[in-house]
Design a protein around this motif. Structure first.
Motif, PDB file in Angstrom:
ATOM      1  N   ALA A 189      69.945 -23.768 -39.310  1.00 21.93           N
ATOM      2  CA  ALA A 189      68.180 -23.096 -39.628  1.00 21.93           C
ATOM      3  C   ALA A 189      67.219 -23.503 -40.741  1.00 21.93           C
ATOM      4  N   ILE A 190      65.949 -23.695 -40.169  1.00 22.59           N
ATOM      5  CA  ILE A 190      64.992 -23.959 -41.040  1.00 22.59           C
ATOM      6  C   ILE A 190      64.005 -23.051 -41.817  1.00 22.59           C
ATOM      7  N   LEU A 191      63.900 -23.373 -42.939  1.00 22.84           N
ATOM      8  CA  LEU A 191      63.319 -22.801 -43.872  1.00 22.84           C
ATOM      9  C   LEU A 191      62.089 -22.946 -43.852  1.00 22.84           C
ATOM     10  N   ASN A 192      60.911 -22.491 -44.085  1.00 28.04           N
ATOM     11  CA  ASN A 192      59.507 -23.457 -43.986  1.00 28.04           C
ATOM     12  C   ASN A 192      58.791 -22.228 -45.232  1.00 28.04           C
ATOM     13  N   ILE A 193      58.691 -22.710 -46.658  1.00 30.08           N
ATOM     14  CA  ILE A 193      58.267 -21.536 -47.586  1.00 30.08           C
ATOM     15  C   ILE A 193      56.882 -22.032 -47.245  1.00 30.08           C
ATOM     16  N   SER A 194      56.366 -21.031 -46.700  1.00 27.24           N
ATOM     17  CA  SER A 194      55.243 -20.560 -47.360  1.00 27.24           C
ATOM     18  C   SER A 194      54.360 -20.291 -48.311  1.00 27.24           C
ATOM     19  N   SER A 195      53.575 -18.823 -48.489  1.00 29.81           N
ATOM     20  CA  SER A 195      53.353 -18.326 -49.560  1.00 29.81           C
ATOM     21  C   SER A 195      52.460 -17.100 -49.303  1.00 29.81           C
ATOM     22  N   ALA A 196      53.317 -16.137 -50.817  1.00 29.49           N
ATOM     23  CA  ALA A 196      52.024 -14.715 -50.243  1.00 29.49           C
ATOM     24  C   ALA A 196      50.819 -15.220 -50.223  1.00 29.49           C
ATOM     25  N   SER A 197      50.321 -16.553 -50.692  1.00 30.07           N
ATOM     26  CA  SER A 197      48.662 -16.407 -50.623  1.00 30.07           C
ATOM     27  C   SER A 197      48.391 -17.483 -49.174  1.00 30.07           C
ATOM     28  N   GLY A 198      49.550 -17.419 -48.130  1.00 35.91           N
ATOM     29  CA  GLY A 198      49.441 -17.138 -46.508  1.00 35.91           C
ATOM     30  C   GLY A 198      49.233 -15.963 -45.612  1.00 35.91           C
ATOM     31  N   MET A 199      49.286 -15.184 -46.250  1.00 37.88           N
ATOM     32  CA  MET A 199      49.679 -13.893 -45.916  1.00 37.88           C
ATOM     33  C   MET A 199      48.362 -12.662 -45.775  1.00 37.88           C
ATOM     34  N   TYR A 200      47.587 -13.314 -46.124  1.00 37.22           N
ATOM     35  CA  TYR A 200      45.971 -12.714 -46.340  1.00 37.22           C
ATOM     36  C   TYR A 200      45.360 -13.813 -46.609  1.00 37.22           C
ATOM     37  N   PRO A 201      43.960 -14.685 -46.473  1.00 40.31           N
ATOM     38  CA  PRO A 201      42.922 -14.949 -47.326  1.00 40.31           C
ATOM     39  C   PRO A 201      42.697 -15.151 -49.246  1.00 40.31           C
ATOM     40  N   VAL A 202      42.749 -15.732 -49.874  1.00 42.52           N
ATOM     41  CA  VAL A 202      42.588 -16.234 -51.148  1.00 42.52           C
ATOM     42  C   VAL A 202      41.407 -17.001 -51.611  1.00 42.52           C
ATOM     43  N   PRO A 203      40.449 -16.016 -51.520  1.00 44.03           N
ATOM     44  CA  PRO A 203      39.223 -17.054 -52.235  1.00 44.03           C
ATOM     45  C   PRO A 203      39.349 -17.218 -53.384  1.00 44.03           C
ATOM     46  N   LEU A 204      38.880 -18.899 -53.585  1.00 40.05           N
ATOM     47  CA  LEU A 204      38.816 -19.806 -54.603  1.00 40.05           C
ATOM     48  C   LEU A 204      40.292 -20.533 -54.767  1.00 40.05           C
ATOM     49  N   LEU A 205      41.016 -20.401 -53.810  1.00 43.84           N
ATOM     50  CA  LEU A 205      42.797 -21.286 -53.779  1.00 43.84           C
ATOM     51  C   LEU A 205      42.425 -20.762 -51.700  1.00 43.84           C
ATOM     52  N   THR A 206      41.170 -21.344 -51.455  1.00 41.29           N
ATOM     53  CA  THR A 206      40.851 -21.199 -50.008  1.00 41.29           C
ATOM     54  C   THR A 206      41.555 -22.442 -49.213  1.00 41.29           C
ATOM     55  N   ILE A 207      41.916 -23.540 -49.816  1.00 39.46           N
ATOM     56  CA  ILE A 207      42.636 -24.470 -48.729  1.00 39.46           C
ATOM     57  C   ILE A 207      43.861 -24.243 -48.796  1.00 39.46           C
ATOM     58  N   TYR A 208      44.492 -23.366 -50.052  1.00 45.13           N
ATOM     59  CA  TYR A 208      46.065 -23.961 -50.047  1.00 45.13           C
ATOM     60  C   TYR A 208      46.396 -22.520 -48.961  1.00 45.13           C
ATOM     61  N   SER A 209      46.068 -21.239 -50.022  1.00 42.92           N
ATOM     62  CA  SER A 209      45.746 -20.613 -48.660  1.00 42.92           C
ATOM     63  C   SER A 209      45.776 -20.849 -47.166  1.00 42.92           C
ATOM     64  N   ALA A 210      44.444 -21.460 -46.563  1.00 43.24           N
ATOM     65  CA  ALA A 210      44.980 -21.309 -45.140  1.00 43.24           C
ATOM     66  C   ALA A 210      46.146 -22.433 -45.069  1.00 43.24           C
ATOM     67  N   SER A 211      46.653 -23.304 -45.548  1.00 42.03           N
ATOM     68  CA  SER A 211      47.699 -24.094 -45.690  1.00 42.03           C
ATOM     69  C   SER A 211      48.713 -23.212 -45.492  1.00 42.03           C
ATOM     70  N   LYS A 212      49.102 -22.467 -46.289  1.00 43.60           N
ATOM     71  CA  LYS A 212      50.581 -22.022 -46.178  1.00 43.60           C
ATOM     72  C   LYS A 212      50.241 -20.666 -45.015  1.00 43.60           C
ATOM     73  N   ALA A 213      49.138 -19.995 -44.056  1.00 46.00           N
ATOM     74  CA  ALA A 213      49.370 -19.241 -43.438  1.00 46.00           C
ATOM     75  C   ALA A 213      49.293 -20.450 -42.165  1.00 46.00           C
ATOM     76  N   PHE A 214      49.301 -21.375 -42.486  1.00 43.55           N
ATOM     77  CA  PHE A 214      49.719 -22.387 -41.360  1.00 43.55           C
ATOM     78  C   PHE A 214      50.757 -22.231 -41.153  1.00 43.55           C
TER      79      PHE A 214
END
Length: 319
Positions: A189-214
């Motif tokens: 099992a591989i568990l990749n910890i993303s974030s709710a910030s990766g579920m939709y764009p989060v302005p002002l956390l742009t790089i973090y949000s995009a990295s978690k969407a990846f």
């Protein structure tokens, strides 16, 4: 009504009735299936699926000395896994390793590396050599110090490199190192910890949000490739958890302790390929993605970010 009109009405009456009946039946079946799925995940869970006997002896956790990563290491050790702890500080690694070994009586191994660098993976590969790895938790991550406009992020050039290396490259490289052995045994099992910030764009956390969407898209794509090979790959998208990274100091129902969150999340492994991991978070995820219009959600998130930014900058000016 004319005779011809009545004839037309009678002609369509029966088809419309059956169309309505079939639609109602279909919606009822879908609702029942959804309810059963909710009960299966959040009331029953997966039993003891996440165990060494079913997946493999060792669990590898990145970012393992604080917050969610530490909680994963401790919970997996309680379930009988031997633990490989990977993080930056050898002192912290030794502290967590000794605590787990004494409390859970399992083997531990530490690898001290800085995931902001890209030349660390041969060292990690050497450290994992010969281990039967059943679980990989790709948890290590970095975020913003405070919400900020993209071009105003302090030390933007180095921040971009660090965020990409820690949040994205680490997930790809750790998966590259561990997945082949899981495929050989047809389990893991591989568990990749993303974030709710990766579920939709989060302005002002742009790089973090995009990295978690990846991380989320990587996980779902990888699952499609290897699900038939017996490998569990899960994208984990938590909302706020009371950790140093989130800057949440006091746990509440919707902002649980790392230990409470991880215990809930592990019960979803094998049942949900994409999960918020914790029932209150799952409800929040459903509301924000299924009920709120995207424009309204984006406006709300932007306003919240601006408010947090203003408070931070005011505090810095006063300090």
């Amino acid at each position: 009504m004319s005779t011809s009109g009545e004839a037309v009405l009678r002609a369509v009456e029966a088809p419309l009735f059956w169309l309505g009946a079939l639609t109602a039946a279909w919606l009822s079946v879908c609702s029942a299936c959804r309810l059963l799925s909710v009960l299966r995940v959040w009331a029953l869970g997966n039993g003891r699926l996440v165990s060494p006997s079913k997946l493999g002896k060792w669990a590898v956790v990145t970012g393992a000395t604080d917050g969610i990563g530490k909680a994963y290491a401790e919970e997996l050790a309680r379930r009988g896994f031997a633990i490989v702890l990977i993080s930056r500080s050898q002192e912290k690694l030794d502290e967590v390793s000794n605590s787990i070994a004494s409390q859970c009586g399992v083997e531990t191994k530490t690898i001290a590396v800085d995931f902001s660098a890209t030349d660390i993976y041969p060292k990690i590969e050497d450290g994992l050599a010969g281990l039967e790895i059943g679980v990989l938790v790709n948890n290590v991550g970095v975020s913003y110090s405070y919400p900020e406009f993209f071009l105003n992020v302090p030390n933007l050039d180095s921040f971009i490199d660090t965020t990409v290396n820690v949040n994205i490259i680490s997930v790809c490289q750790m998966t590259r190192l561990v997945l082949p052995r899981m495929l050989d045994r047809k389990k893991g099992a591989i568990l990749n910890i993303s974030s709710a910030s990766g579920m939709y764009p989060v302005p002002l956390l742009t790089i973090y949000s995009a990295s978690k969407a990846f991380v989320d898209f990587f996980s779902r794509s990888l699952l499609a490739e290897y699900k038939s090979k017996g490998i569990i790959i899960q994208s984990v998208l938590p909302f706020f958890v009371a950790t140093k990274l989130s800057k949440v100091r006091r746990a509440t129902l919707d902002k649980p302790t790392p230990e409470r969150y991880v215990a809930a999340e592990l019960s979803t492994v094998g049942l949900q390929s994409q999960t918020n991991g914790y029932l209150p978070h799952a409800i929040m995820g459903w509301v924000t993605t299924a009920l709120l219009p995207a424009r309204l959600l984006n406006s709300y998130v932007m306003g919240m970010g601006l408010s947090q930014r203003a408070r931070y900058l005011k505090k810095q000016k006063q300090g």
